[in-house]
Design an enzyme around this catalytic site. Structure first.
Site, PDB file in Angstrom:
ATOM      1  N   HIS A 261      -0.131  -0.871  -3.019  1.00  6.26           N
ATOM      2  CA  HIS A 261      -0.345  -0.476  -4.408  1.00  6.26           C
ATOM      3  C   HIS A 261      -1.779  -0.023  -4.591  1.00  6.26           C
ATOM      4  O   HIS A 261      -2.682  -0.570  -3.967  1.00  6.26           O
ATOM      5  CB  HIS A 261      -0.041  -1.649  -5.354  1.00  6.26           C
ATOM      6  CG  HIS A 261       0.242  -1.192  -6.740  1.00  6.26           C
ATOM      7  ND1 HIS A 261      -0.766  -0.902  -7.636  1.00  6.26           N
ATOM      8  CD2 HIS A 261       1.412  -0.937  -7.362  1.00  6.26           C
ATOM      9  CE1 HIS A 261      -0.212  -0.501  -8.754  1.00  6.26           C
ATOM     10  NE2 HIS A 261       1.094  -0.496  -8.634  1.00  6.26           N
ATOM     11  N   ASP A 312       8.765  -2.346  -6.515  1.00  5.68           N
ATOM     12  CA  ASP A 312       9.963  -1.655  -6.038  1.00  5.68           C
ATOM     13  C   ASP A 312      10.668  -2.351  -4.886  1.00  5.68           C
ATOM     14  O   ASP A 312      11.760  -1.943  -4.504  1.00  5.68           O
ATOM     15  CB  ASP A 312       9.604  -0.220  -5.615  1.00  5.68           C
ATOM     16  CG  ASP A 312       9.488   0.681  -6.809  1.00  5.68           C
ATOM     17  OD1 ASP A 312      10.355   0.596  -7.689  1.00  5.68           O
ATOM     18  OD2 ASP A 312       8.514   1.454  -6.885  1.00  5.68           O
TER      19      ASP A 312
HETATM   20  N1  ACO Z   1       3.588   1.528   4.380  1.00  7.48           N
HETATM   21  C1  ACO Z   1       2.773   1.708   5.423  1.00  7.48           C
HETATM   22  N2  ACO Z   1       1.462   1.942   5.303  1.00  7.48           N
HETATM   23  C2  ACO Z   1       0.959   1.985   4.061  1.00  7.48           C
HETATM   24  C3  ACO Z   1       1.751   1.783   2.920  1.00  7.48           C
HETATM   25  C4  ACO Z   1       3.105   1.538   3.116  1.00  7.48           C
HETATM   26  N3  ACO Z   1       3.913   1.324   2.089  1.00  7.48           N
HETATM   27  N4  ACO Z   1       0.980   1.863   1.821  1.00  7.48           N
HETATM   28  C5  ACO Z   1      -0.262   2.114   2.250  1.00  7.48           C
HETATM   29  N5  ACO Z   1      -0.265   2.185   3.597  1.00  7.48           N
HETATM   30  C6  ACO Z   1      -1.396   2.430   4.441  1.00  7.48           C
HETATM   31  C7  ACO Z   1      -1.719   3.915   4.524  1.00  7.48           C
HETATM   32  O1  ACO Z   1      -1.039   4.551   5.573  1.00  7.48           O
HETATM   33  C8  ACO Z   1      -3.204   3.882   4.713  1.00  7.48           C
HETATM   34  O2  ACO Z   1      -3.454   3.565   6.062  1.00  7.48           O
HETATM   35  P1  ACO Z   1      -4.604   4.325   6.852  1.00  7.48           P
HETATM   36  O3  ACO Z   1      -5.881   3.988   6.115  1.00  7.48           O
HETATM   37  O4  ACO Z   1      -4.517   3.767   8.229  1.00  7.48           O
HETATM   38  O5  ACO Z   1      -4.270   5.794   6.771  1.00  7.48           O
HETATM   39  C9  ACO Z   1      -3.668   2.683   3.884  1.00  7.48           C
HETATM   40  O6  ACO Z   1      -2.542   1.815   3.823  1.00  7.48           O
HETATM   41  C10 ACO Z   1      -4.102   3.056   2.499  1.00  7.48           C
HETATM   42  O7  ACO Z   1      -3.077   3.836   1.901  1.00  7.48           O
HETATM   43  P2  ACO Z   1      -3.313   4.847   0.685  1.00  7.48           P
HETATM   44  O8  ACO Z   1      -2.167   5.809   0.632  1.00  7.48           O
HETATM   45  O9  ACO Z   1      -4.691   5.398   0.749  1.00  7.48           O
HETATM   46  O10 ACO Z   1      -3.288   3.862  -0.528  1.00  7.48           O
HETATM   47  P3  ACO Z   1      -2.923   4.289  -1.984  1.00  7.48           P
HETATM   48  O11 ACO Z   1      -3.668   3.406  -2.884  1.00  7.48           O
HETATM   49  O12 ACO Z   1      -3.086   5.746  -2.222  1.00  7.48           O
HETATM   50  O13 ACO Z   1      -1.353   3.986  -1.960  1.00  7.48           O
HETATM   51  C11 ACO Z   1       0.842   3.822  -2.639  1.00  7.48           C
HETATM   52  C12 ACO Z   1      -0.618   3.464  -2.957  1.00  7.48           C
HETATM   53  C13 ACO Z   1       1.039   5.336  -2.848  1.00  7.48           C
HETATM   54  C14 ACO Z   1       1.742   3.038  -3.575  1.00  7.48           C
HETATM   55  C15 ACO Z   1       1.151   3.460  -1.171  1.00  7.48           C
HETATM   56  O14 ACO Z   1       0.914   2.090  -0.957  1.00  7.48           O
HETATM   57  C16 ACO Z   1       2.565   3.839  -0.772  1.00  7.48           C
HETATM   58  O15 ACO Z   1       2.818   4.985  -0.385  1.00  7.48           O
HETATM   59  N6  ACO Z   1       3.529   2.871  -0.865  1.00  7.48           N
HETATM   60  C17 ACO Z   1       4.908   3.177  -0.584  1.00  7.48           C
HETATM   61  C18 ACO Z   1       5.568   3.813  -1.814  1.00  7.48           C
HETATM   62  C19 ACO Z   1       5.848   2.805  -2.896  1.00  7.48           C
HETATM   63  O16 ACO Z   1       6.304   1.688  -2.646  1.00  7.48           O
HETATM   64  N7  ACO Z   1       5.603   3.244  -4.134  1.00  7.48           N
HETATM   65  C20 ACO Z   1       5.829   2.406  -5.330  1.00  7.48           C
HETATM   66  C21 ACO Z   1       4.501   2.026  -5.900  1.00  7.48           C
HETATM   67  S1  ACO Z   1       4.690   1.012  -7.303  1.00  7.48           S
HETATM   68  C22 ACO Z   1       5.143   2.094  -8.524  1.00  7.48           C
HETATM   69  O17 ACO Z   1       4.748   3.212  -8.611  1.00  7.48           O
HETATM   70  C23 ACO Z   1       6.075   1.597  -9.472  1.00  7.48           C
END
Ligand code: ACO
Length: 376
Positions: A261, A312
């Site tokens: 998140h 989620d």
């Molecule tokens: N699975 C695997 N790796 C992940 C995940 C995940 N769900 N989420 C983050 N990471 C990793 C990224 O790959 C990244 O790794 P790296 O630095 O080695 O490249 C690191 O964690 C940081 O990720 P970011 O994308 O920079 O973090 P951000 O704050 O932008 O992400 C987000 C937030 C978009 C929710 C992300 O965690 C994600 O894609 N989650 C999966 C989708 C999801 O569940 N969305 C629902 C969110 S809640 C809502 O909107 C109601």
């Protein structure tokens, strides 16, 4: 361009405005609506009470709640042109696209409410009341079934379940859905709420703002994640396969939906509550298949990536066990979030400032125009 300009990609950590609606403490894992912790609201309140709280900024008295419930019930019937529109929508359409289109069309039946900046709770009520009927009518249409007459005797959650499934839920099922609706009602400046506020900040109308929000919620990084979680669980199949399949996905740098998140650095408090409800509903159905898979998945992802569940992760397992099709999960999110979106739009109108950030231009500035015939 001055060299000191810094781009905050994704507007991460940028504080864009003041709000009195929702507070997220990402380090402590707390979520507050208008001063009240969602753990208390999920334990004691109803979705209708939370809707009142969103719009009026305080909890309702018994009489105020009854009045709101009556209004919501009276607005479940859709205007005739809207019913006719739903009947013409191709049955194979994506339900979020249907919702976006029909909400936009609702404005045509309410010209008084679409004056630029028209600030009224009546539009918020109308849209909130209408969403279960819109979804239910479309869902029946795609099954070639006639629309159901709205049921005035059911709560918002009870009516949503009835409109989608043509059956009354048990007390536990309705309460599970009610809690899910409470937990999704608002989440500060998430992408769809920000989209709604940007639209409202141009002095556009509530319906346009909500249409923007629905289009934004549709994306899998925002509202679509719980549907993807269920796809993953079905791909995994059995608890003993969680480890290997998750490892393989992480090795390919795939994201595991339902984890991570932008704001929470610990477990999303909504996930904590929904995990309990996933267990309760599974127990009542004598089927903990999804719950067991999710708990194992949570262990593996936390160990491998230090990521925590978000809202989620568990919601889809609850909806699936209620018998709700996967492609209606994100629309159900909208059924709840409409209260937060509309509260934010009304707050935006009250303290209006056009939202217009800047971009750091990184392209060329000195190209010379050439005639079309001379270009290679
Ligand atoms: N699975 C695997 N790796 C992940 C995940 C995940 N769900 N989420 C983050 N990471 C990793 C990224 O790959 C990244 O790794 P790296 O630095 O080695 O490249 C690191 O964690 C940081 O990720 P970011 O994308 O920079 O973090 P951000 O704050 O932008 O992400 C987000 C937030 C978009 C929710 C992300 O965690 C994600 O894609 N989650 C999966 C989708 C999801 O569940 N969305 C629902 C969110 S809640 C809502 O909107 C109601």
């Amino acid at each position: 361009m001055p060299e000191t300009e810094v781009v905050q990609r994704g507007l991460e950590d940028v504080v864009a405005l003041e709000s009195r609606i929702c507070f997220i403490d990402g380090r402590q894992g707390r979520l507050i609506y208008r001063g009240y912790d969602i753990r208390e609201l999920a334990e004691h309140s109803s979705f209708e009470e939370v809707a009142y709280l969103m719009w009026y900024g305080r909890l309702p008295t018994r009489a105020q709640l009854a009045e709101l419930q009556n209004l919501l019930v009276s607005l479940r019937v859709l205007p005739k042109p809207v019913v006719e529109l739903i009947e013409r929508i191709p049955p194979e359409s994506n339900p979020m696209e249907v919702l976006r289109t029909v909400v936009s069309a609702m404005a045509l039946s309410e010209p008084g409410e679409t004056k630029p900046g028209a600030s009224s709770i009546s539009g918020a009520l109308r849209l909130t009341a209408a969403l279960p009927t819109i979804l239910g009518q479309f869902h029946r249409r795609r099954a070639h079934l006639p629309p159901l007459a709205p049921r005035p005797d059911l709560s918002h959650a009870g009516y949503l379940l009835y409109a989608l499934l043509n059956r009354e839920g048990t007390e536990l099922e309705v309460r599970a859905l009610d809690v899910a609706l409470i937990l999704h009602a608002d989440h500060e400046l998430n992408a769809s709420t920000f989209a709604a506020r940007i639209t409202a900040s141009t002095l556009s109308d509530l319906y346009s703002a909500i249409t923007s929000a629905i289009g934004t919620l549709k994306g899998p990084l925002h509202g679509g994640a719980n549907e993807q979680v269920m796809k993953l669980l079905d791909e995994i199949g059995t608890v003993d396969r969680v480890e290997a399949i998750t490892q393989a996905k992480l090795a390919k740098h795939e994201r595991i939906m339902g984890f991570g998140h932008r704001v929470y650095k610990v477990e999303d408090p909504r996930a904590t509550i929904l995990r309990r409800w996933s267990h309760k509903v599974g127990e009542a159905k004598q089927d903990l298949h999804y719950y067991d898979l999710l708990v194992r998945l949570q262990e593996v992802v936390h160990r491998e990536k230090n990521l925590y569940p978000n809202v989620d992760l568990f919601s889809g397992s609850i909806y699936t066990q209620l018998g709700i099709p996967h492609d209606l999960f994100t629309p159900i999110f909208a059924v709840s979030r409409i209260t937060g979106w509309t509260a934010h739009v009304l707050e935006e109108y009250d303290d209006l400032r056009l939202i217009r950030p800047k971009a750091l231009y990184v392209g060329p500035t000195d190209l010379t125009y050439t005639e079309i015939g001379t270009r290679s």
